[in-house]
Scaffold this active site. Structure first.
Site, PDB file in Angstrom:
ATOM      1  N   LYS A  22      -9.515   4.673   2.401  1.00  0.00           N
ATOM      2  CA  LYS A  22     -10.218   3.541   2.942  1.00  0.00           C
ATOM      3  C   LYS A  22      -9.396   2.461   2.956  1.00  0.00           C
ATOM      4  CE  LYS A  22     -11.543   0.346  -0.458  1.00  0.00           C
ATOM      5  NZ  LYS A  22     -10.795  -0.982  -0.226  1.00  0.00           N
ATOM      6  N   ASN A  23      -8.028   2.483   2.471  1.00  0.00           N
ATOM      7  CA  ASN A  23      -7.075   1.307   2.594  1.00  0.00           C
ATOM      8  C   ASN A  23      -6.003   1.716   3.930  1.00  0.00           C
ATOM      9  OD1 ASN A  23      -8.549  -0.141   0.660  1.00  0.00           O
ATOM     10  ND2 ASN A  23      -6.905   0.025  -0.735  1.00  0.00           N
ATOM     11  N   ARG A  92     -13.474  -8.995   1.859  1.00  0.00           N
ATOM     12  CA  ARG A  92     -12.104  -9.723   2.217  1.00  0.00           C
ATOM     13  C   ARG A  92     -11.255  -9.020   3.118  1.00  0.00           C
ATOM     14  NH1 ARG A  92     -15.034 -11.925  -1.040  1.00  0.00           N
ATOM     15  NH2 ARG A  92     -15.276  -9.892  -1.867  1.00  0.00           N
ATOM     16  N   CYS A 116     -12.840 -13.104  -5.039  1.00  0.00           N
ATOM     17  CA  CYS A 116     -13.596 -12.150  -5.320  1.00  0.00           C
ATOM     18  C   CYS A 116     -13.470 -11.708  -6.761  1.00  0.00           C
ATOM     19  CB  CYS A 116     -13.358 -10.677  -4.481  1.00  0.00           C
ATOM     20  SG  CYS A 116     -11.739 -10.056  -4.938  1.00  0.00           S
ATOM     21  N   ARG A 121      -7.625 -14.078  -3.966  1.00  0.00           N
ATOM     22  CA  ARG A 121      -7.428 -13.591  -2.901  1.00  0.00           C
ATOM     23  C   ARG A 121      -6.905 -14.302  -1.638  1.00  0.00           C
ATOM     24  NH1 ARG A 121      -9.837  -8.572  -3.368  1.00  0.00           N
ATOM     25  NH2 ARG A 121      -8.132  -7.691  -1.855  1.00  0.00           N
ATOM     26  N   PRO A 122      -5.663 -15.375  -1.854  1.00  0.00           N
ATOM     27  CA  PRO A 122      -5.268 -16.162  -0.794  1.00  0.00           C
ATOM     28  C   PRO A 122      -4.804 -15.664   0.204  1.00  0.00           C
ATOM     29  CG  PRO A 122      -3.700 -16.137  -2.672  1.00  0.00           C
ATOM     30  CD  PRO A 122      -4.940 -15.316  -3.147  1.00  0.00           C
ATOM     31  N   ILE A 123      -4.782 -16.167   1.450  1.00  0.00           N
ATOM     32  CA  ILE A 123      -4.085 -15.483   2.702  1.00  0.00           C
ATOM     33  C   ILE A 123      -2.920 -16.374   3.223  1.00  0.00           C
ATOM     34  CG2 ILE A 123      -6.195 -14.037   3.490  1.00  0.00           C
ATOM     35  CD1 ILE A 123      -6.553 -16.611   5.242  1.00  0.00           C
ATOM     36  N   ASP A 124      -2.243 -17.028   2.381  1.00  0.00           N
ATOM     37  CA  ASP A 124      -1.347 -17.992   2.767  1.00  0.00           C
ATOM     38  C   ASP A 124       0.049 -17.125   3.335  1.00  0.00           C
ATOM     39  OD1 ASP A 124      -1.210 -17.320  -0.102  1.00  0.00           O
ATOM     40  OD2 ASP A 124       0.651 -18.255  -0.153  1.00  0.00           O
ATOM     41  N   LEU A 125       0.187 -15.964   2.980  1.00  0.00           N
ATOM     42  CA  LEU A 125       1.333 -15.371   3.583  1.00  0.00           C
ATOM     43  C   LEU A 125       0.988 -14.717   4.705  1.00  0.00           C
ATOM     44  CD1 LEU A 125       2.566 -13.359   0.272  1.00  0.00           C
ATOM     45  CD2 LEU A 125       3.521 -15.366   1.001  1.00  0.00           C
ATOM     46  N   ASP A 304      -4.730  -0.531  -8.226  1.00  0.00           N
ATOM     47  CA  ASP A 304      -6.342  -0.126  -7.872  1.00  0.00           C
ATOM     48  C   ASP A 304      -6.669   1.316  -8.892  1.00  0.00           C
ATOM     49  OD1 ASP A 304      -6.145  -0.414  -4.528  1.00  0.00           O
ATOM     50  OD2 ASP A 304      -6.647  -1.734  -5.960  1.00  0.00           O
ATOM     51  N   ILE A 326      -0.391  -7.557 -10.721  1.00  0.00           N
ATOM     52  CA  ILE A 326      -0.834  -7.774  -9.408  1.00  0.00           C
ATOM     53  C   ILE A 326      -1.797  -8.784  -8.911  1.00  0.00           C
ATOM     54  CG2 ILE A 326      -1.322  -6.962  -6.884  1.00  0.00           C
ATOM     55  CD1 ILE A 326       1.403  -5.780  -8.148  1.00  0.00           C
ATOM     56  N   ARG A 396     -18.724   1.189  -1.894  1.00  0.00           N
ATOM     57  CA  ARG A 396     -17.669   0.458  -1.176  1.00  0.00           C
ATOM     58  C   ARG A 396     -16.632   1.317  -0.399  1.00  0.00           C
ATOM     59  NH1 ARG A 396     -16.917  -5.839  -1.823  1.00  0.00           N
ATOM     60  NH2 ARG A 396     -15.287  -5.205  -0.115  1.00  0.00           N
TER      61      ARG A 396
HETATM   62  C1  EPZ Z   1      -4.722  -4.472  -0.569  1.00  0.00           C
HETATM   63  O1  EPZ Z   1      -5.498  -5.601  -0.779  1.00  0.00           O
HETATM   64  C2  EPZ Z   1      -5.781  -3.387  -0.839  1.00  0.00           C
HETATM   65  N1  EPZ Z   1      -6.838  -3.479  -0.161  1.00  0.00           N
HETATM   66  C3  EPZ Z   1      -6.228  -3.771  -2.349  1.00  0.00           C
HETATM   67  O2  EPZ Z   1      -7.359  -2.705  -2.698  1.00  0.00           O
HETATM   68  C4  EPZ Z   1      -5.001  -3.369  -3.368  1.00  0.00           C
HETATM   69  O3  EPZ Z   1      -5.493  -3.631  -4.855  1.00  0.00           O
HETATM   70  C5  EPZ Z   1      -4.043  -4.325  -3.181  1.00  0.00           C
HETATM   71  O4  EPZ Z   1      -3.510  -4.144  -1.414  1.00  0.00           O
HETATM   72  C6  EPZ Z   1      -2.693  -4.124  -3.684  1.00  0.00           C
HETATM   73  O5  EPZ Z   1      -2.147  -2.860  -3.574  1.00  0.00           O
HETATM   74  C7  EPZ Z   1      -7.026  -3.141   1.087  1.00  0.00           C
HETATM   75  O6  EPZ Z   1      -5.936  -2.302   1.662  1.00  0.00           O
HETATM   76  C8  EPZ Z   1      -8.055  -3.308   2.109  1.00  0.00           C
HETATM   77  P1  EPZ Z   1      -2.087  -8.005  -1.369  1.00  0.00           P
HETATM   78  P2  EPZ Z   1      -4.521  -7.144  -0.368  1.00  0.00           P
HETATM   79  O7  EPZ Z   1      -2.140  -9.025  -0.227  1.00  0.00           O
HETATM   80  O8  EPZ Z   1      -3.818  -6.901   0.817  1.00  0.00           O
HETATM   81  C9  EPZ Z   1      -1.487 -12.276  -3.468  1.00  0.00           C
HETATM   82  C10 EPZ Z   1      -9.273  -1.889  -3.674  1.00  0.00           C
HETATM   83  O9  EPZ Z   1      -9.663  -1.717  -4.511  1.00  0.00           O
HETATM   84  N2  EPZ Z   1      -1.319 -12.606  -2.122  1.00  0.00           N
HETATM   85  O10 EPZ Z   1      -0.791  -6.726  -1.655  1.00  0.00           O
HETATM   86  O11 EPZ Z   1      -5.541  -8.178  -0.496  1.00  0.00           O
HETATM   87  C11 EPZ Z   1      -2.675 -11.855  -4.057  1.00  0.00           C
HETATM   88  O12 EPZ Z   1      -3.599 -12.889  -4.464  1.00  0.00           O
HETATM   89  C12 EPZ Z   1      -8.623  -2.996  -2.969  1.00  0.00           C
HETATM   90  O13 EPZ Z   1      -9.177  -0.727  -2.585  1.00  0.00           O
HETATM   91  C13 EPZ Z   1      -0.982 -14.163  -2.028  1.00  0.00           C
HETATM   92  O14 EPZ Z   1      -0.730 -14.696  -2.941  1.00  0.00           O
HETATM   93  O15 EPZ Z   1      -3.524  -7.447  -1.427  1.00  0.00           O
HETATM   94  C14 EPZ Z   1      -2.622 -10.543  -5.080  1.00  0.00           C
HETATM   95  O16 EPZ Z   1      -2.426 -11.278  -6.211  1.00  0.00           O
HETATM   96  C15 EPZ Z   1      -8.585  -4.041  -4.115  1.00  0.00           C
HETATM   97  N3  EPZ Z   1      -0.929 -14.396  -0.802  1.00  0.00           N
HETATM   98  C16 EPZ Z   1      -1.196 -10.083  -4.683  1.00  0.00           C
HETATM   99  O17 EPZ Z   1      -0.663 -10.976  -3.619  1.00  0.00           O
HETATM  100  C17 EPZ Z   1      -1.409 -13.868   0.448  1.00  0.00           C
HETATM  101  O18 EPZ Z   1      -1.354 -14.297   1.632  1.00  0.00           O
HETATM  102  C18 EPZ Z   1      -1.386  -8.598  -3.778  1.00  0.00           C
HETATM  103  O19 EPZ Z   1      -2.257  -9.107  -2.582  1.00  0.00           O
HETATM  104  C19 EPZ Z   1      -1.678 -12.333   0.029  1.00  0.00           C
HETATM  105  C20 EPZ Z   1      -1.657 -12.097  -1.149  1.00  0.00           C
END
Ligand code: EPZ
Length: 417
Positions: A22-23, A92, A116, A121-125, A304, A326, A396
Site C-alpha cells: 500500500k505505502n 491523509r 487522524c 499528522r502535521p505537514i510542516d516538513l 505500523d 513515532i 483500507r
Molecule cells: C507514512 O506516513 C505511512 N503512510 C504510515 O503508514 C507510517 O506509519 C509512517 O509513514 C511512518 O513509517 C504512508 O506511507 C501512506 P511520517 P507519514 O511523515 O508519511 C511527524 C499505515 O498504517 N511529522 O514519517 O504520514 C508525524 O506527525 C500508515 O500504513 C511531522 O511532525 O509518516 C509523525 O509523528 C499509518 N511533520 C512522524 O513525523 C511533518 O511534516 C512520522 O510521520 C510530517 C510528519
C-alpha cells in the site's frame, strides 16, 4: 460500516501470498502525474486507499483503467490542480499528490489533511521543503495554494526523517532545475521503490535507500511499466497471525530483507523462522515469550507493526513493554483489546502488557487501520465469536484479508454494509 465476524481457537496452517505494498503504491500512483502520459503498474493491492487515489486522479482529469492488480493510468489530460477537500480528509496520504502536481504543473491547491486516529499528522516538513525549492505557499480560507515560476534545486535537511515529506520533496524536485539534496531523509523501502520507479521513468536520483538522497532535475519523464514491491506490513501481520495461534504458516512473495526487524523479534519470542528466497516459514511455540519493543524509523521496528505485535504479546508468558516513538497517539486500539481480556496499561509512550491465556470474544470497534488489524489478530485466539465493527478501516490497507486468513484455516467472514 462493514464488520468482521471471527470464531477464535483455530491453529493457522498453510500458505498465503503477500500483495503489493500500500505505502509504495500510493506515492507511485501519485508519481504517474510527472510523465503526463501512460503508466502501467502491476501488483497493485486492491484496497480502499488505492481506490481513493484513483478517484482523485480521475477528478483532476486522468484516465484510470484497473483490472484486478494491474492498472493503466493516463495522466496526459490532467486539467485541474487541486485535491478535493473531502478526499484529503478521507485519506491523509493524498497529500503526496501535492508534490507530484506541483512538480509537474508548478501549482497546486489542497487543504490540511487534518488529524487522524493515530495523531495530528502535521505537514510542516512537507511545506518547509516546498518553500526551500522556491515554491510560494499561501494559506487562505483553510486552503493551501502553492505556486512556483520555477523549481530550483537546493539542500534540504529534514528535522525528522518523515516518509511523506521525503517522498513529496522527491516528487516536487524531479523535473526541477539543478540538484536537490535531502539529508536526514527517511529510508523506508517504499521510498526506495518510488525512487526506482522514478529512475525507470528517466529521473536522476542517487543515494536510493540512504538518508542522503540526491535528485538531479530532468526535462521530462517517459511512459513505463512497473511492478510494485510486496507489502512488508501485510507480511508481518500474517506472520503474527500464525504466531499467536501456535501455528505453522508460509508467506510467499515477500521480501525478507524488508522485514528483518520483525523477523528478529519473532525469533526473540521463540518462533522458528526459515527463509527460502521470497518464502518465509514460521513455526510458533505453544505460547510466545514476553519481550520489549521500541518503534523507530526504518530500519528500526516499524510503527505500523506496533499494534499487531503488541497483540501477540497479550498472550505471552510474562510482561512486555512496547514503546511507540513515532506517532503521539497510536494506542487507541488498546481499550478494545482490554475488552477482550487483554491486560494492557498505557503510560505515556509505553504500553505495559501482562500476558494472559484468558482472551475472550467481545464486540469491538476498529479505531484505525492497524488497530483494526490488531483486533482481528486477537479475535483469532479469543474464546467465542468476536465481532469487529468499522471494518472499513481494515479494508483500507489489507487486500482480501478475509480470504487470506480463511486460506490459513481461520473461521472468519466479512459482512459488507
Ligand atoms: C507514512 O506516513 C505511512 N503512510 C504510515 O503508514 C507510517 O506509519 C509512517 O509513514 C511512518 O513509517 C504512508 O506511507 C501512506 P511520517 P507519514 O511523515 O508519511 C511527524 C499505515 O498504517 N511529522 O514519517 O504520514 C508525524 O506527525 C500508515 O500504513 C511531522 O511532525 O509518516 C509523525 O509523528 C499509518 N511533520 C512522524 O513525523 C511533518 O511534516 C512520522 O510521520 C510530517 C510528519
Amino acid at each position: 460500516m462493514s464488520k468482521f465476524i471471527i470464531k477464535g481457537g483455530k491453529r493457522l496452517e498453510g500458505e498465503v501470498k503477500i500483495s503489493g505494498s500500500k505505502n509504495a503504491a500510493l506515492p507511485i500512483i501519485a508519481a504517474t502525474i510527472l510523465n503526463s502520459g501512460k503508466t502501467t503498474l502491476y501488483n497493485v493491492p486492491n484496497i480502499k486507499d488505492v481506490q481513493t487515489m484513483y478517484k482523485i486522479l480521475k477528478e483532476i482529469g486522468a484516465k484510470v483503467v484497473q483490472k484486478n492488480n494491474k492498472v493503466i493510468i493516463d495522466t496526459s489530460k490532467i486539467h485541474r490542480y487541486e485535491i478535493p477537500e473531502e478526499l484529503m480528509r478521507k485519506m491523509r496520504s493524498s497529500v503526496i499528490l501535492a508534490g507530484a502536481i506541483i512538480g509537474k504543473y508548478k501549482k497546486a491547491k489542497f487543504t490540511y489533511p487534518g488529524g487522524c486516529e493515530i495523531g495530528s499528522r502535521p505537514i510542516d516538513l512537507h511545506l518547509k521543503g516546498f518553500e526551500k525549492l522556491g515554491i510560494s505557499i499561501k494559506e487562505e480560507y483553510g486552503e493551501i495554494i502553492c505556486e512556483a515560476d520555477k523549481i530550483v534545486g537546493t539542500q534540504i535537511n529534514l528535522d525528522f526523517p518523515s516518509v511523506g515529506a521525503t517522498e513529496n520533496i522527491i516528487l516536487a524536485s524531479c523535473l526541477g532545475d539543478g540538484i536537490t539534496v535531502i539529508t536526514n531523509a527517511a529510508k523506508e523501502p517504499e521510498i526506495e521503490d518510488l525512487c526506482k520507479f522514478l529512475n525507470k521513468m528517466g529521473a536522476k536520483i542517487k543515494g536510493i535507500g540512504t538518508d542522503r538522497i540526491e535528485i538531479n532535475g530532468v526535462k521530462a519523464l517517459k511512459d513505463v511499466s512497473y511492478n510494485i514491491m510486496p507489502d512488508r506490513i501485510e507480511a508481518g501481520t500474517y506472520l503474527i497471525a500464525g504466531a499467536i495461534t501456535g501455528g505453522n504458516i508460509r508467506i510467499v512473495n515477500a521480501n525478507p530483507n524488508h522485514i528483518e526487524p520483525i523477523l528478529n523479534k519473532l525469533e526473540e519470542v521463540n518462533c522458528k523462522i526459515n527463509i527460502e528466497k521470497s518464502t518465509i516459514e514460521l513455526v510458533a511455540p505453544k505460547r510466545v515469550k514476553s519481550i520489549d519493543i521500541k518503534t523507530m524509523p526504518y530500519p528500526g521496528f516499524p510503527t505500523d507493526m506496533q499494534s499487531v505485535f503488541a497483540t501477540l504479546l497479550t498472550t505471552a508468558k510474562g510482561t512486555s513493554i512496547v514503546t511507540e516513538n513515532i506517532f503521539e497517539s497510536r494506542y487507541k486500539y488498546i481499550q478494545e483489546l482490554n475488552r477482550m481480556g487483554a491486560k494492557i496499561k498505557v503510560e505515556g509512550r509505553n504500553a505495559i502488557i501482562k500476558g494472559t491465556k484468558k482472551i475472550q470474544a467481545a464486540n469491538v470497534i476498529a479505531t484505525d487501520l492497524r488497530g483494526g488489524a490488531a483486533m482481528v489478530i486477537e479475535a483469532l485466539v479469543a474464546k467465542g465469536i468476536t465481532q469487529i465493527d468499522n471494518a472499513d478501516y481494515i479494508l483500507r490497507g489489507y487486500d482480501n484479508m478475509e480470504g487470506k486468513l480463511r486460506m490459513l484455516g481461520a473461521q472468519i467472514f466479512l459482512e459488507l454494509d
